[in-house]
Scaffold this active site. Sequence first.
Site, PDB file in Angstrom:
ATOM      1  N   GLY A 134      23.005  13.632 -37.618  1.00 33.97           N
ATOM      2  CA  GLY A 134      24.266  14.014 -37.468  1.00 33.97           C
ATOM      3  C   GLY A 134      25.230  13.658 -38.623  1.00 33.97           C
ATOM      4  N   GLY A 186      20.190  13.568 -35.535  1.00 34.11           N
ATOM      5  CA  GLY A 186      20.767  14.817 -34.697  1.00 34.11           C
ATOM      6  C   GLY A 186      19.810  15.776 -34.970  1.00 34.11           C
ATOM      7  N   GLU A 209      18.599   4.895 -35.957  1.00 27.20           N
ATOM      8  CA  GLU A 209      20.089   4.768 -35.743  1.00 27.20           C
ATOM      9  C   GLU A 209      20.483   3.213 -35.401  1.00 27.20           C
ATOM     10  OE1 GLU A 209      19.392   8.930 -34.324  1.00 27.20           O
ATOM     11  OE2 GLU A 209      18.454   6.809 -34.049  1.00 27.20           O
ATOM     12  N   ASP A 217      20.425   8.289 -29.872  1.00 25.41           N
ATOM     13  CA  ASP A 217      20.958   9.125 -28.728  1.00 25.41           C
ATOM     14  C   ASP A 217      20.336  10.590 -28.773  1.00 25.41           C
ATOM     15  OD1 ASP A 217      22.108   9.983 -31.324  1.00 25.41           O
ATOM     16  OD2 ASP A 217      23.890  10.295 -30.715  1.00 25.41           O
TER      17      ASP A 217
END
Length: 538
Positions: A134, A186, A209, A217
Amino acid sequence: MLQRLLRMAARKPLGAFVVAAPPVAAVSAVVLSQTSSSTRAISSFSAKPSSARFSTAGADAQPADGQQPQTAVLARRSQNLRVFVLNRPAVLNSLNLNMIQLMTPQLKAWDDSDQCKVILLMGVEGCRAFCAGGDVKDVVTKASTRRPEEIAEALKFFQDEYQLNHLIGTLKKPFISLMNGITMGGGVGLSVHAPFRIVTENTRFAMPETAIGLFPDVGGSFFLPRLDGELGTYLALTGATLKGEDVLFSGIGTHYIPSDKIPSLLARLAEIETDELDVINMVLEEYVVDQPLKKWQTWSLGGETAEVINRCFKYDSIEEIVNALESENTAWANDTLTTLKKMSPTSLKVTLLQLRQGRKLDFAQCLRMEYNMAKEFLRTPDFVEGVTAKLVEKREPVWSPSWENMGSLKPSLLHDVYFKRAPAVQSGRPKDSRLPSEDLVFLNKRSYYEYPHHTLSGLPTDRDIEDVMTGKSRRNLANSPITKPDDVVNTFLGQWGGYDPSLIFETDQPADRRAKTTIAMEGGFGRGKSGLKEKVTA
């Protein structure tokens, strides 16, 4: 795996264990509109970069004078095949809000279209990434202002991203992710929940992350705890990278297909006149390259390394994991310790709690939990520090609290902060569609506790193999335990390969009427699955 379980059985009663983008064939291009679900062909397709523009305004940087702005996502079609091409090669196809908002309505339209039989997502030709993650720099820029309206806009990215992740994982139409390159963060959310996840020699997978002060996530709390043993815990905490075939061996990929076969595969998929998952799976199997048993036995995180991972990462605190690694006193364990100590202590502790809770939650619940966590991480200093240090200033982050003061992060405190329902993010202005909702609302009501496609397109996990050996592989039926290796293998060869729609339920159903929470190995009829015998035997 089978040999390891049999060795364990010799020391312990069997019922007692707990195992805890290449050139592409010509197809037609499509222009998307967020205000209409209709599409129209405009040119012959390739996955080459394009400057054609979607009919909606985008958030990407404007080009130099005299040049066309670059389309962030291309949408293409060929007969019954629909293709998304991620097209931000300069930033390794990193995912931003504009891309998400372009893909989501078109994906919904394709899912409802009788003319669409298969959907595929890939990176643009010439880019070494499928999707490298992301675009968190933009998120952090907004969050670091500390202004409520900017934090609300930062949260909007997570809301829309998680909605897209859930949609991909609950589509009615077959969805194929072509992970031909770097697939991280992402990019994992765009691929790992799909029933078909193609791995090539170019695939590089990671969930990094914790290195930027965030948590794994995009549904990481769902898929990571469902990998073999404590592999998911190891990958989440260390951010370790898997390459090529190892992404298949880990259970993250479903089909290993060399990149030079992709053009002919796409042409074959375009000819398919059905959206039946088992037919799509059989077509993909035609292009798979078989991996010999020795590779399954010696892959980077298999064999003895897997046993060490299970021994060290089975604990529910970072301190216990660190002590276990120190006790191993091997080069691998020491390297792992060095890696862990570079990560955000807050991220490590929160991530471990996240994974342990995710084991018990359904798919939708996991994403809702992560949305709640994301609200709080936007207020957490380590996220801003990690992204700024790693991605902007190219230095080592200074975590707060530091590794030496990690003891101040008590589990009860972390639970109250990150896992209780976070307060609403105040926008400072009237609510509209550009700002996030207080709770994560999905685009459909479907969910499950186990992937319904796991027994169709995937390979057995350690738990699946143990269930066969202990007589628990068929739902509501008591089978005799199977301990002979040949019998275990033959059971999988005869029964594996079926899709299990009974695992899917509607989230508004009462808990006692929801679908089963365990996989049943039934209805596979011995469909040929590359690597099945090797995975069970290794």
